[in-house]
Design an enzyme around this catalytic site. Structure first.
Site, PDB file in Angstrom:
ATOM      1  N   ARG A  15       0.820  -1.332   0.060  1.00 51.22           N
ATOM      2  CA  ARG A  15       0.019  -0.093  -0.008  1.00 51.22           C
ATOM      3  C   ARG A  15       0.918   1.066  -0.073  1.00 51.22           C
ATOM      4  O   ARG A  15       1.983   1.318   0.369  1.00 51.22           O
ATOM      5  CB  ARG A  15      -0.919   0.045   1.310  1.00 51.22           C
ATOM      6  CG  ARG A  15      -0.175  -0.233   2.576  1.00 51.22           C
ATOM      7  CD  ARG A  15      -0.789  -0.113   3.682  1.00 51.22           C
ATOM      8  NE  ARG A  15      -0.328  -0.686   4.973  1.00 51.22           N
ATOM      9  CZ  ARG A  15      -0.694  -0.561   6.254  1.00 51.22           C
ATOM     10  NH1 ARG A  15      -1.884   0.318   6.143  1.00 51.22           N
ATOM     11  NH2 ARG A  15      -0.187  -0.970   7.224  1.00 51.22           N
ATOM     12  N   TYR A 155       9.352   8.423  16.547  1.00 50.30           N
ATOM     13  CA  TYR A 155       9.462   8.198  14.936  1.00 50.30           C
ATOM     14  C   TYR A 155      10.397   9.155  14.558  1.00 50.30           C
ATOM     15  O   TYR A 155      11.073   8.747  13.546  1.00 50.30           O
ATOM     16  CB  TYR A 155       8.005   8.770  14.764  1.00 50.30           C
ATOM     17  CG  TYR A 155       7.683   8.676  13.196  1.00 50.30           C
ATOM     18  CD1 TYR A 155       7.504   7.460  12.518  1.00 50.30           C
ATOM     19  CD2 TYR A 155       7.570   9.632  12.209  1.00 50.30           C
ATOM     20  CE1 TYR A 155       7.207   7.280  11.217  1.00 50.30           C
ATOM     21  CE2 TYR A 155       7.626   9.654  10.844  1.00 50.30           C
ATOM     22  CZ  TYR A 155       7.214   8.302  10.352  1.00 50.30           C
ATOM     23  OH  TYR A 155       6.888   8.423   9.209  1.00 50.30           O
ATOM     24  N   ALA A 157      13.350   9.908  15.672  1.00 48.55           N
ATOM     25  CA  ALA A 157      14.590   9.640  15.975  1.00 48.55           C
ATOM     26  C   ALA A 157      15.053   8.392  15.167  1.00 48.55           C
ATOM     27  O   ALA A 157      15.745   8.453  14.388  1.00 48.55           O
ATOM     28  CB  ALA A 157      14.562   9.049  17.362  1.00 48.55           C
TER      29      ALA A 157
END
Length: 242
Positions: A15, A155, A157
């Site tokens: 996706r 996220y 990092a």
């Protein structure tokens, strides 16, 4: 450089951005392994679409948080299509958390998928790339690596660390014909963005979300180029200027 009959592995290709990159690579002539975690029907549909375009394609399930699954993914891709010459580490998770709600378990889970899995996949494909003296490593990061983003420190990092990973590979592997680059999208029309109420097009100077196909166009350009390596290319509608 032509991608015709090159073998590519794209993680998270069932996706969104990963799917668009898989389709674009097939359009450029590559055979593609479609990596996915749980959405088998979606992944098989992508593989079927690629085969309808005259390319060889296979959908392979793997949980990238599991080390053994990552190595198995690479082995099965090579068994089905041939040794992997282009690796696109796209799969990632982004569970939003504020500072009070962020715990070690979420931090570790995010890094396992977003950083450790790309490292493990790279290590798995490198022996064949080095034998051939050809390889393309492409990591899908995020503008969150530069600006912090809307998901959380865990996220940001994980996505920032991908840049360092790519730099290390690029500097060491350039003499062997292997490049390593990063794409850093921001607010692209995907399920991750659609589920986050803080994702609004008015945050973007161009006034709209990006499209997965716009990221995929750049992905193909980068893996088709033998002279670009160690670069992070922003696809962010003006959210962050380099």
């Amino acid at each position: 450089m032509t991608l015709r009959d090159r073998v590519a592995l794209v993680t998270g290709a069932d996706r969104g951005i990963g799917r668009a990159i898989a389709v674009a690579l097939a359009g450029a002539g590559a055979h593609v392994a479609v990596g996915y975690r749980s959405r088998a029907a979606d992944a098989e549909a992508v593989a079927a679409e690629l085969r309808s375009r005259g390319r060889r394609a296979v959908a392979i399930q793997a949980d990238l948080a599991v080390e053994a699954d990552v190595s198995r993914l690479v082995r099965e891709a090579a068994a089905a299509l041939g040794e992997v010459e282009v690796l696109v580490s796209n799969a990632g998770i982004g569970e939003a958390a504020d500072l009070d709600g962020l715990d070690v378990a979420l931090f570790d889970r995010t890094l396992a998928v977003n950083l450790r899995a790309p490292f493990l996949a790279t290590q798995a494909v490198l022996p064949a790339m080095r034998r051939r003296r050809f390889g393309r490593l492409l990591y899908v990061s995020s503008t969150a690596a530069q600006v912090g983003g809307i998901i959380g420190p865990h996220y940001a990092a994980s996505k920032a660390a991908l840049v360092g990973l790519a730099h290390a590979y690029a500097s060491r592997l350039a003499p062997e014909g292997i490049t390593a680059n990063v794409i850093a999208p921001a607010l692209v029309e995907t399920e991750m963005i659609g589920s986050n109420p803080r994702a609004r097009p008015d945050r973007i100077p161009v006034g709209r979300f990006g499209r997965p196909e716009e990221v995929a166009e750049l992905a193909v350009a980068l893996v088709s180029n033998a002279y670009v390596t160690g670069q992070t290319v922003q696809v962010n509608g003006g959210v962050y200027f380099t």
